[in-house]
Design an enzyme around this catalytic site. Structure first.
Site, PDB file in Angstrom:
ATOM      1  N   HIS A   1      15.914 -23.184  57.055  1.00  0.00           N
ATOM      2  CA  HIS A   1      16.773 -24.293  57.443  1.00  0.00           C
ATOM      3  C   HIS A   1      17.006 -25.213  56.258  1.00  0.00           C
ATOM      4  O   HIS A   1      18.121 -25.620  55.990  1.00  0.00           O
ATOM      5  CB  HIS A   1      16.085 -25.045  58.579  1.00  0.00           C
TER       6      HIS A   1
ATOM      7  N   ASP B   1      34.099 -24.857  78.022  1.00  0.00           N
ATOM      8  CA  ASP B   1      33.432 -26.112  78.359  1.00  0.00           C
ATOM      9  C   ASP B   1      31.937 -26.000  78.029  1.00  0.00           C
ATOM     10  O   ASP B   1      31.164 -25.399  78.789  1.00  0.00           O
ATOM     11  CB  ASP B   1      33.663 -26.376  79.856  1.00  0.00           C
TER      12      ASP B   1
HETATM   13  P1  NAD Z   1      42.764 -23.915  85.398  1.00  0.00           P
HETATM   14  O1  NAD Z   1      42.893 -24.525  86.759  1.00  0.00           O
HETATM   15  O2  NAD Z   1      43.494 -24.572  84.280  1.00  0.00           O
HETATM   16  O3  NAD Z   1      43.208 -22.377  85.442  1.00  0.00           O
HETATM   17  C1  NAD Z   1      42.739 -21.490  86.394  1.00  0.00           C
HETATM   18  C2  NAD Z   1      43.903 -20.949  87.195  1.00  0.00           C
HETATM   19  O4  NAD Z   1      44.655 -20.031  86.415  1.00  0.00           O
HETATM   20  C3  NAD Z   1      43.447 -20.163  88.398  1.00  0.00           C
HETATM   21  O5  NAD Z   1      43.143 -21.025  89.461  1.00  0.00           O
HETATM   22  C4  NAD Z   1      44.633 -19.240  88.656  1.00  0.00           C
HETATM   23  O6  NAD Z   1      45.574 -19.851  89.498  1.00  0.00           O
HETATM   24  C5  NAD Z   1      45.268 -19.075  87.281  1.00  0.00           C
HETATM   25  N1  NAD Z   1      45.096 -17.725  86.679  1.00  0.00           N
HETATM   26  C6  NAD Z   1      46.044 -17.020  86.005  1.00  0.00           C
HETATM   27  N2  NAD Z   1      45.558 -15.856  85.583  1.00  0.00           N
HETATM   28  C7  NAD Z   1      44.278 -15.762  85.983  1.00  0.00           C
HETATM   29  C8  NAD Z   1      43.233 -14.790  85.819  1.00  0.00           C
HETATM   30  N3  NAD Z   1      43.415 -13.643  85.167  1.00  0.00           N
HETATM   31  N4  NAD Z   1      42.025 -15.067  86.332  1.00  0.00           N
HETATM   32  C9  NAD Z   1      41.792 -16.224  86.982  1.00  0.00           C
HETATM   33  N5  NAD Z   1      42.745 -17.168  87.183  1.00  0.00           N
HETATM   34  C10 NAD Z   1      43.976 -16.968  86.675  1.00  0.00           C
HETATM   35  O7  NAD Z   1      41.249 -23.804  84.940  1.00  0.00           O
HETATM   36  P2  NAD Z   1      39.878 -23.617  85.676  1.00  0.00           P
HETATM   37  O8  NAD Z   1      39.224 -22.448  85.036  1.00  0.00           O
HETATM   38  O9  NAD Z   1      39.966 -23.638  87.158  1.00  0.00           O
HETATM   39  O10 NAD Z   1      39.095 -24.941  85.219  1.00  0.00           O
HETATM   40  C11 NAD Z   1      38.539 -25.039  83.952  1.00  0.00           C
HETATM   41  C12 NAD Z   1      38.611 -26.452  83.446  1.00  0.00           C
HETATM   42  O11 NAD Z   1      37.994 -27.358  84.378  1.00  0.00           O
HETATM   43  C13 NAD Z   1      37.873 -26.642  82.158  1.00  0.00           C
HETATM   44  O12 NAD Z   1      38.697 -27.354  81.279  1.00  0.00           O
HETATM   45  C14 NAD Z   1      36.664 -27.498  82.548  1.00  0.00           C
HETATM   46  O13 NAD Z   1      36.264 -28.280  81.455  1.00  0.00           O
HETATM   47  C15 NAD Z   1      37.216 -28.309  83.669  1.00  0.00           C
HETATM   48  N6  NAD Z   1      36.285 -28.923  84.640  1.00  0.00           N
HETATM   49  C16 NAD Z   1      34.937 -28.665  84.654  1.00  0.00           C
HETATM   50  C17 NAD Z   1      34.123 -29.259  85.594  1.00  0.00           C
HETATM   51  C18 NAD Z   1      32.649 -28.936  85.609  1.00  0.00           C
HETATM   52  O14 NAD Z   1      32.207 -28.018  84.942  1.00  0.00           O
HETATM   53  N7  NAD Z   1      31.812 -29.661  86.378  1.00  0.00           N
HETATM   54  C19 NAD Z   1      34.670 -30.098  86.559  1.00  0.00           C
HETATM   55  C20 NAD Z   1      36.052 -30.313  86.544  1.00  0.00           C
HETATM   56  C21 NAD Z   1      36.847 -29.720  85.585  1.00  0.00           C
END
Ligand code: NAD
Length: 425
Positions: free
Chosen positions: A377, A279
């Site tokens: 550039h 992101d």
């Molecule tokens: P996600 O929820 O798709 O995946 C994360 C989940 O994967 C974890 O909660 C866990 O259950 C699982 N997981 C499996 N293996 C793991 C490992 N080794 N380490 C950690 N977790 C593991 O994604 P996310 O990272 O929670 O969210 C990222 C997305 O949210 C991006 O697409 C971003 O653009 C979006 N987003 C961003 C904002 C912001 O920056 N303000 C707000 C809302 C959403």
């Protein structure tokens, strides 16, 4: 001509081809090649694009380049960068070449913790509420961890609690921070779920009302750091070194300059964040908020002269990137880029990106302090200008070279040169 209506109900339910048709119809575009252009989604399958975002009609391809010469923590890397801006990849390669023999970059990371915020309002006794929430630490830990057993299984989960009292508009609000280790996930969804689940409990415990429940992009518990020493003899001497220091001092004291200085850093950072399907907005918001954390917008990097008279550069900035979640796992190009880098975990990726940001800054400051950015550039940019003027095939290189020779990289001059070339002049 009557203006077509943008009120299209059920647009999201249409097939991609139908959405393209409706869009082009709206815009009055009947040229079949435009529809064909949208239908060609390149190496991102159309059905995947359709799953990643809403109302997809195609993909937006931008060039992917490889930054070479990088030596980071004693290991050599090739780093993919997705950017539409010429000279960004070259700048990293050049900076990395000039410190390669001296050992390259050293990196580290503070932690992989994110912060989620819960806003509590309508409370007469904010300080009392603050302490009451802090008393619930164990309960809060259990509620948060129960939200994401997979994260906990991967060594992540709730780490700490912080509660702050803020005053705005004559009213107090109590802001709870959940500090959560999100390991290999960027963690936005993970921590947002925890904040939303915990919020009604906080309202119940305090008698207040909860409003916002969302992560903070000022990810200052997730700082990526890189440092590097460029030997004066490798960068053109002490005059160049001092020019870089002077350019840095300018950025450190003047927000007008710092904005451009940090934009240059983000040229490198965002390109790798993008190439790995992460992101870009989250990292950019974090970077700029961090640059202003002392109430004054300043530089994300620091430049100093070492005891041996060499140039030491360092960078420290929030780096909320992941290998799981969002597009990182789904986008085939992002997966391939991560494989090229050989990243082991999200912290590893964050550290590599910090090194790229520092390298980018070195090149920009060096160019500014010596020949100016336009020289490097513009020689790359001249090819884009030649293309804009209508040059094709071999004409592009010839016109671009001519523009550089003339020292005027302008589209009107490119058109003149193209005309001359085509008429055999
Ligand atoms: P996600 O929820 O798709 O995946 C994360 C989940 O994967 C974890 O909660 C866990 O259950 C699982 N997981 C499996 N293996 C793991 C490992 N080794 N380490 C950690 N977790 C593991 O994604 P996310 O990272 O929670 O969210 C990222 C997305 O949210 C991006 O697409 C971003 O653009 C979006 N987003 C961003 C904002 C912001 O920056 N303000 C707000 C809302 C959403």
């Amino acid at each position: 001509m009557t203006q077509a209506s943008s009120r299209i109900s059920g647009f999201h339910k249409l097939a991609i081809s139908e959405r393209i048709e409706k869009t082009l119809e709206f815009a009055g575009i009947s040229e079949p090649s435009v529809a064909e252009h949208f239908q060609n989604t390149g190496n991102l399958p159309a059905d995947l694009a359709d799953r990643l975002i809403e109302n997809a009609v195609g993909t937006m391809n931008i060039p992917l380049g490889i930054a070479t010469n990088l030596r980071i923590d004693g290991r050599d890397y090739l780093i993919p960068m997705a950017t539409e801006e010429s000279s960004v990849v070259a700048a990293v390669c050049n900076a990395a070449r000039q410190c390669y023999d001296a050992g390259g970059f050293t990196t580290s990371m503070s932690s992989t913790c994110m912060i989620a915020q819960i806003q509590l309002v309508d409370i007469p006794d904010p300080e009392n509420c603050r302490i009451a929430i802090l008393e619930r630490l164990d309960e809060i830990r259990d509620i948060c961890n129960a939200c994401d057993p997979v994260l906990v299984e991967h060594g992540g989960g709730f780490r700490d609690l912080e509660v702050r009292v803020l005053r705005a508009g004559g009213r107090a609000m109590v802001i709870t921070h959940l500090i959560v280790d999100t390991r290999d996930a960027m963690g936005a969804n993970a921590v947002n779920t925890m904040a939303e689940t915990l919020a009604p409990h906080i309202a119940k415990w305090t008698g207040g009302r909860v409003y916002l429940r969302i992560l903070s992009n000022l990810a200052d518990r997730r700082l990526a750091r890189a440092r590097c020493v460029w030997r004066s003899e490798d960068i053109g001497g002490t005059e160049v070194r001092d020019g870089i220091i002077a350019a840095y001092e300018f950025a450190a004291t003047d927000p007008y300059r710092a904005a451009t200085h940090n934009k240059g850093i983000m040229n490198g950072v965002t390109a790798v964040v993008m190439a790995t399907g992460n992101d870009t907005r989250a990292v950019e918001a974090g970077a700029h908020a961090y640059a202003a954390r002392n109430g004054h917008y300043g530089s994300l990097t620091h430049w100093e002269v070492t005891a041996s008279g060499d140039l030491a550069g360092s960078i420290e900035m929030p780096m909320a990137v992941g290998l799981i979640g969002g597009a990182t796992k789904l986008h085939p190009t992002a997966r391939a880029c991560l494989e090229i880098m050989g990243v082991e975990n999200a912290a590893h990726l964050a550290r590599l990106i910090a090194a790229v940001g520092l390298a980018q800054n070195f090149s920009a400051l060096k160019a500014l302090a010596t020949v100016g950015v336009q020289k490097g550039h513009m020689s790359l940019h001249s090819q884009n200008i030649a293309l804009m003027a209508g040059a094709v095939g071999d004409e592009i290189g010839i016109v671009a070279e001519r523009l550089v020779e003339l020292g005027t990289v302008r589209v009107d001059i490119a058109e003149q040169e193209l005309k001359k070339l085509r008429s055999g002049q």
